[in-house]
Design a protein around this motif. Structure first.
Motif, PDB file in Angstrom:
ATOM      1  N   GLN A 103      -5.741  -6.871  -4.787  1.00  0.00           N
ATOM      2  CA  GLN A 103      -4.371  -6.880  -4.278  1.00  0.00           C
ATOM      3  C   GLN A 103      -3.814  -5.462  -4.170  1.00  0.00           C
ATOM      4  O   GLN A 103      -3.129  -5.122  -3.190  1.00  0.00           O
ATOM      5  CB  GLN A 103      -3.493  -7.747  -5.178  1.00  0.00           C
ATOM      6  N   LEU A 104      -4.112  -4.614  -5.146  1.00  0.00           N
ATOM      7  CA  LEU A 104      -3.648  -3.232  -5.087  1.00  0.00           C
ATOM      8  C   LEU A 104      -4.341  -2.465  -3.960  1.00  0.00           C
ATOM      9  O   LEU A 104      -3.729  -1.596  -3.324  1.00  0.00           O
ATOM     10  CB  LEU A 104      -3.880  -2.547  -6.438  1.00  0.00           C
ATOM     11  N   GLN A 105      -5.585  -2.798  -3.697  1.00  0.00           N
ATOM     12  CA  GLN A 105      -6.276  -2.183  -2.552  1.00  0.00           C
ATOM     13  C   GLN A 105      -5.603  -2.579  -1.234  1.00  0.00           C
ATOM     14  O   GLN A 105      -5.473  -1.753  -0.326  1.00  0.00           O
ATOM     15  CB  GLN A 105      -7.747  -2.605  -2.542  1.00  0.00           C
ATOM     16  N   GLN A 106      -5.185  -3.834  -1.145  1.00  0.00           N
ATOM     17  CA  GLN A 106      -4.479  -4.279   0.051  1.00  0.00           C
ATOM     18  C   GLN A 106      -3.171  -3.513   0.223  1.00  0.00           C
ATOM     19  O   GLN A 106      -2.787  -3.145   1.343  1.00  0.00           O
ATOM     20  CB  GLN A 106      -4.189  -5.785  -0.028  1.00  0.00           C
ATOM     21  N   ALA A 107      -2.482  -3.259  -0.875  1.00  0.00           N
ATOM     22  CA  ALA A 107      -1.229  -2.500  -0.812  1.00  0.00           C
ATOM     23  C   ALA A 107      -1.484  -1.080  -0.312  1.00  0.00           C
ATOM     24  O   ALA A 107      -0.783  -0.575   0.581  1.00  0.00           O
ATOM     25  CB  ALA A 107      -0.570  -2.470  -2.187  1.00  0.00           C
ATOM     26  N   VAL A 108      -2.509  -0.418  -0.860  1.00  0.00           N
ATOM     27  CA  VAL A 108      -2.815   0.962  -0.483  1.00  0.00           C
ATOM     28  C   VAL A 108      -3.264   1.044   0.971  1.00  0.00           C
ATOM     29  O   VAL A 108      -2.912   1.995   1.685  1.00  0.00           O
ATOM     30  CB  VAL A 108      -3.885   1.544  -1.432  1.00  0.00           C
ATOM     31  N   GLN A 109      -4.023   0.063   1.419  1.00  0.00           N
ATOM     32  CA  GLN A 109      -4.446   0.063   2.816  1.00  0.00           C
ATOM     33  C   GLN A 109      -3.256   0.034   3.759  1.00  0.00           C
ATOM     34  O   GLN A 109      -3.270   0.640   4.832  1.00  0.00           O
ATOM     35  CB  GLN A 109      -5.357  -1.131   3.088  1.00  0.00           C
ATOM     36  N   ARG A 110      -2.222  -0.678   3.361  1.00  0.00           N
ATOM     37  CA  ARG A 110      -1.039  -0.811   4.209  1.00  0.00           C
ATOM     38  C   ARG A 110      -0.072   0.362   4.069  1.00  0.00           C
ATOM     39  O   ARG A 110       0.727   0.602   4.973  1.00  0.00           O
ATOM     40  CB  ARG A 110      -0.327  -2.138   3.891  1.00  0.00           C
ATOM     41  N   ARG A 111      -0.130   1.062   2.937  1.00  0.00           N
ATOM     42  CA  ARG A 111       0.752   2.216   2.762  1.00  0.00           C
ATOM     43  C   ARG A 111      -0.008   3.316   2.011  1.00  0.00           C
ATOM     44  O   ARG A 111       0.214   3.546   0.814  1.00  0.00           O
ATOM     45  CB  ARG A 111       2.022   1.817   2.003  1.00  0.00           C
ATOM     46  N   PRO A 112      -0.908   3.988   2.698  1.00  0.00           N
ATOM     47  CA  PRO A 112      -1.812   4.933   2.034  1.00  0.00           C
ATOM     48  C   PRO A 112      -1.153   6.171   1.453  1.00  0.00           C
ATOM     49  O   PRO A 112      -1.770   6.874   0.654  1.00  0.00           O
ATOM     50  CB  PRO A 112      -2.802   5.296   3.143  1.00  0.00           C
ATOM     51  N   THR A 113       0.085   6.463   1.814  1.00  0.00           N
ATOM     52  CA  THR A 113       0.743   7.665   1.289  1.00  0.00           C
ATOM     53  C   THR A 113       1.704   7.360   0.143  1.00  0.00           C
ATOM     54  O   THR A 113       2.473   8.229  -0.266  1.00  0.00           O
ATOM     55  CB  THR A 113       1.514   8.386   2.409  1.00  0.00           C
ATOM     56  N   ASP A 114       1.645   6.153  -0.393  1.00  0.00           N
ATOM     57  CA  ASP A 114       2.520   5.782  -1.507  1.00  0.00           C
ATOM     58  C   ASP A 114       1.843   6.179  -2.823  1.00  0.00           C
ATOM     59  O   ASP A 114       0.833   5.594  -3.215  1.00  0.00           O
ATOM     60  CB  ASP A 114       2.803   4.280  -1.479  1.00  0.00           C
ATOM     61  N   SER A 115       2.392   7.171  -3.509  1.00  0.00           N
ATOM     62  CA  SER A 115       1.754   7.688  -4.727  1.00  0.00           C
ATOM     63  C   SER A 115       1.727   6.648  -5.845  1.00  0.00           C
ATOM     64  O   SER A 115       0.760   6.586  -6.617  1.00  0.00           O
ATOM     65  CB  SER A 115       2.482   8.942  -5.216  1.00  0.00           C
ATOM     66  N   GLU A 116       2.769   5.829  -5.948  1.00  0.00           N
ATOM     67  CA  GLU A 116       2.809   4.831  -7.022  1.00  0.00           C
ATOM     68  C   GLU A 116       1.720   3.776  -6.828  1.00  0.00           C
ATOM     69  O   GLU A 116       1.050   3.373  -7.785  1.00  0.00           O
ATOM     70  CB  GLU A 116       4.182   4.167  -7.080  1.00  0.00           C
ATOM     71  N   MET A 117       1.533   3.329  -5.593  1.00  0.00           N
ATOM     72  CA  MET A 117       0.495   2.339  -5.324  1.00  0.00           C
ATOM     73  C   MET A 117      -0.894   2.915  -5.578  1.00  0.00           C
ATOM     74  O   MET A 117      -1.757   2.260  -6.159  1.00  0.00           O
ATOM     75  CB  MET A 117       0.615   1.834  -3.885  1.00  0.00           C
ATOM     76  N   ARG A 118      -1.113   4.167  -5.145  1.00  0.00           N
ATOM     77  CA  ARG A 118      -2.388   4.844  -5.401  1.00  0.00           C
ATOM     78  C   ARG A 118      -2.635   4.970  -6.905  1.00  0.00           C
ATOM     79  O   ARG A 118      -3.745   4.749  -7.403  1.00  0.00           O
ATOM     80  CB  ARG A 118      -2.378   6.230  -4.773  1.00  0.00           C
ATOM     81  N   ASN A 119      -1.609   5.365  -7.631  1.00  0.00           N
ATOM     82  CA  ASN A 119      -1.735   5.525  -9.070  1.00  0.00           C
ATOM     83  C   ASN A 119      -2.090   4.211  -9.751  1.00  0.00           C
ATOM     84  O   ASN A 119      -2.986   4.151 -10.608  1.00  0.00           O
ATOM     85  CB  ASN A 119      -0.433   6.078  -9.654  1.00  0.00           C
ATOM     86  N   ASP A 120      -1.392   3.148  -9.380  1.00  0.00           N
ATOM     87  CA  ASP A 120      -1.641   1.856 -10.020  1.00  0.00           C
ATOM     88  C   ASP A 120      -3.039   1.342  -9.706  1.00  0.00           C
ATOM     89  O   ASP A 120      -3.707   0.752 -10.568  1.00  0.00           O
ATOM     90  CB  ASP A 120      -0.582   0.843  -9.587  1.00  0.00           C
ATOM     91  N   LEU A 121      -3.517   1.569  -8.479  1.00  0.00           N
ATOM     92  CA  LEU A 121      -4.880   1.176  -8.131  1.00  0.00           C
ATOM     93  C   LEU A 121      -5.883   2.002  -8.933  1.00  0.00           C
ATOM     94  O   LEU A 121      -6.852   1.452  -9.493  1.00  0.00           O
ATOM     95  CB  LEU A 121      -5.118   1.362  -6.634  1.00  0.00           C
ATOM     96  N   GLY A 122      -5.668   3.305  -9.011  1.00  0.00           N
ATOM     97  CA  GLY A 122      -6.581   4.149  -9.772  1.00  0.00           C
ATOM     98  C   GLY A 122      -6.630   3.760 -11.229  1.00  0.00           C
ATOM     99  O   GLY A 122      -7.710   3.726 -11.849  1.00  0.00           O
TER     100      GLY A 122
END
Length: 208
Positions: A103-122
């Protein structure tokens, strides 16, 4: 000289004022007050996707996961899909790591420049022991959040270096970001806890 004509308040401008107020309440962790204002806006202007998102975020913060999940799912085919997948991923992370990562990968795919989403996925990938995949997500988040003043991704990147035993990277990150000795000590303790948990995790069953 002609008299200045005052700006006329419109329904949309009033709604925006309330939306801004609700967002401020969420930042200040006034979740019950935020929920009350959201309900008031729904009665006044009807259910809208932006209000659904704010309500989902508020209910997630309040631990009302089932209600939040239902609202997030309603938003999966809207312009707020990235936020919806992000919220669903944060909820799933409590019980289902694999689903949370997807689900977090889906979020990052849709908004790749969002630092919070990238952080949570990492961070989710790191918890799953997928360190090689976690590194670019956290490194990207650090660079994206450099202008916001946030240090969440930076700390998680240091944590990843500690978990993987990369002391060279730890020292480099310390020099680049002026991390205090107290923070480093906390991160070392957290890294030890993660390594211990990983060592105690049962090995995956073999397929016949």
């Amino acid at each position: 000289m002609a008299a200045e004509v005052p700006l006329t308040e419109t329904p949309e401008s009033r709604r925006q004022v309330h939306i801004d107020l609700i967002r401020k309440m969420l930042v200040q962790e006034q979740y019950y007050a935020a929920l009350a204002h959201i309900q008031g806006q729904v009665r006044e202007s009807g259910p809208r996707d932006e209000l659904r998102l704010l309500e989902a975020q508020t209910r997630r913060k309040l631990g009302q996961d089932a209600e939040a999940q239902a609202l997030y799912r309603e938003l999966l085919k809207t312009k707020y899909a990235a936020d919806a997948y992000h919220g669903l991923g944060l909820i799933s992370a409590k019980t289902d790591q694999r689903t949370a990562i997807w689900q977090l990968q889906q979020a990052v795919q849709r908004r790749p420049t969002d630092s919070e989403m990238r952080n949570d996925l990492g961070y989710a990938l790191m918890l799953a022991g997928r360190y090689r995949e976690a590194l670019p997500e956290l490194a990207t988040a650090v660079e994206l959040e450099s202008s916001t003043g946030s240090v969440k991704a930076r700390n998680n990147l240091i944590l990843l270096a500690l978990v993987t035993g990369d002391e060279t990277a730890v020292q480099r990150l310390m020099q680049q970001s002026d991390v205090s000795p107290e923070m480093l000590a906390r991160l070392r303790k957290q890294a030890q806890s993660l390594r211990t948990r990983s060592a105690q995790s049962p090995a995956p069953a073999r397929k016949n």
